[in-house]
Design a protein around this motif. Structure first.
Motif, PDB file in Angstrom:
ATOM      1  N   ALA A   9       1.037  -1.126  -0.249  1.00  0.00           N
ATOM      2  CA  ALA A   9       0.080   0.041   0.051  1.00  0.00           C
ATOM      3  C   ALA A   9       0.825   1.244  -0.479  1.00  0.00           C
ATOM      4  O   ALA A   9       1.887   1.056   0.686  1.00  0.00           O
ATOM      5  CB  ALA A   9      -0.637   0.197   0.859  1.00  0.00           C
ATOM      6  N   ALA A  46      -3.270  -0.774  -2.746  1.00  0.00           N
ATOM      7  CA  ALA A  46      -4.038   0.675  -2.095  1.00  0.00           C
ATOM      8  C   ALA A  46      -2.994   1.258  -2.590  1.00  0.00           C
ATOM      9  O   ALA A  46      -1.481   1.423  -1.747  1.00  0.00           O
ATOM     10  CB  ALA A  46      -4.451   0.468  -0.519  1.00  0.00           C
ATOM     11  N   ASP A  97      -4.921   5.525   8.045  1.00  0.00           N
ATOM     12  CA  ASP A  97      -5.242   4.944   6.859  1.00  0.00           C
ATOM     13  C   ASP A  97      -3.823   3.229   6.932  1.00  0.00           C
ATOM     14  O   ASP A  97      -3.933   2.163   6.821  1.00  0.00           O
ATOM     15  CB  ASP A  97      -5.223   5.698   5.339  1.00  0.00           C
ATOM     16  CG  ASP A  97      -5.788   6.203   5.918  1.00  0.00           C
ATOM     17  OD1 ASP A  97      -6.879   6.359   6.153  1.00  0.00           O
ATOM     18  OD2 ASP A  97      -6.508   7.495   5.078  1.00  0.00           O
ATOM     19  N   ALA A 101      -4.127  -0.500   6.874  1.00  0.00           N
ATOM     20  CA  ALA A 101      -3.613  -1.167   5.668  1.00  0.00           C
ATOM     21  C   ALA A 101      -3.057  -2.085   6.028  1.00  0.00           C
ATOM     22  O   ALA A 101      -2.754  -3.284   5.493  1.00  0.00           O
ATOM     23  CB  ALA A 101      -3.174  -0.232   4.943  1.00  0.00           C
TER      24      ALA A 101
END
Length: 160
Positions: A9, A46, A97, A101
């Protein structure tokens, strides 16, 4: 583990990368070339770019370009305080975030030189998640370089 199978990510502190590459080199980071390099060696699950919204056309075009490359762009309003200072950083949002993740990826790739992320990278390392940091060497906090698994210096070859 075969690197082509590594789930990653990507998190971009847009303001930090913009100002550090401008200060060190007088140029802008090449996000398209960066994406291609990462995608060749990893499975990008991501990718988020965190930016400040000021509403000008140049920023809108840049944000559209990031979306076209494959980034989700998260915007926060730019706040000018009455004392002349400004507010508009994403440190807490990026941290949340990344923690989310870290449950689903093998590695986190952070583009920032901000030392405020050092404890975060130490923490996700406790979960077995590696961290790659991309930053301008002269403007990246030593604590961040020490906390990440691999530091990738942003050089002139990485710029437009």
């Amino acid at each position: 583990m075969d690197n082509t199978q590594r789930k990653v990510a990507i998190f971009v502190d847009v303001q930090n990368i913009y100002y550090t590459t401008r200060e060190a080199y007088g140029r802008q980071f090449n996000y398209r070339a960066f994406w291609q390099k990462i995608a060749e060696q990893n499975n990008i699950v991501a990718a988020t770019a965190y930016a400040i919204h000021r509403g000008d056309d140049g920023q809108h075009k840049f944000q559209s370009a990031l979306r076209h490359i494959g980034f989700e762009v998260k915007l926060k309003p730019y706040i000018q305080r009455s004392d002349g200072s400004a507010k508009g950083d994403w440190d807490v949002g990026i941290t949340i975030d990344i923690m989310e993740a870290a449950r689903e990826v093998d590695a986190v790739i952070l583009l920032s030189g901000d030392g405020d992320f050092d404890m975060l990278l130490d923490k996700i390392g406790d979960y077995g998640v590696t961290s790659d940091v991309y930053g301008v060497p002269s403007l990246t906090a030593n604590s961040l370089v020490e906390a990440c698994s691999v530091f990738h210096p942003i050089t002139e070859a990485d710029l437009l």
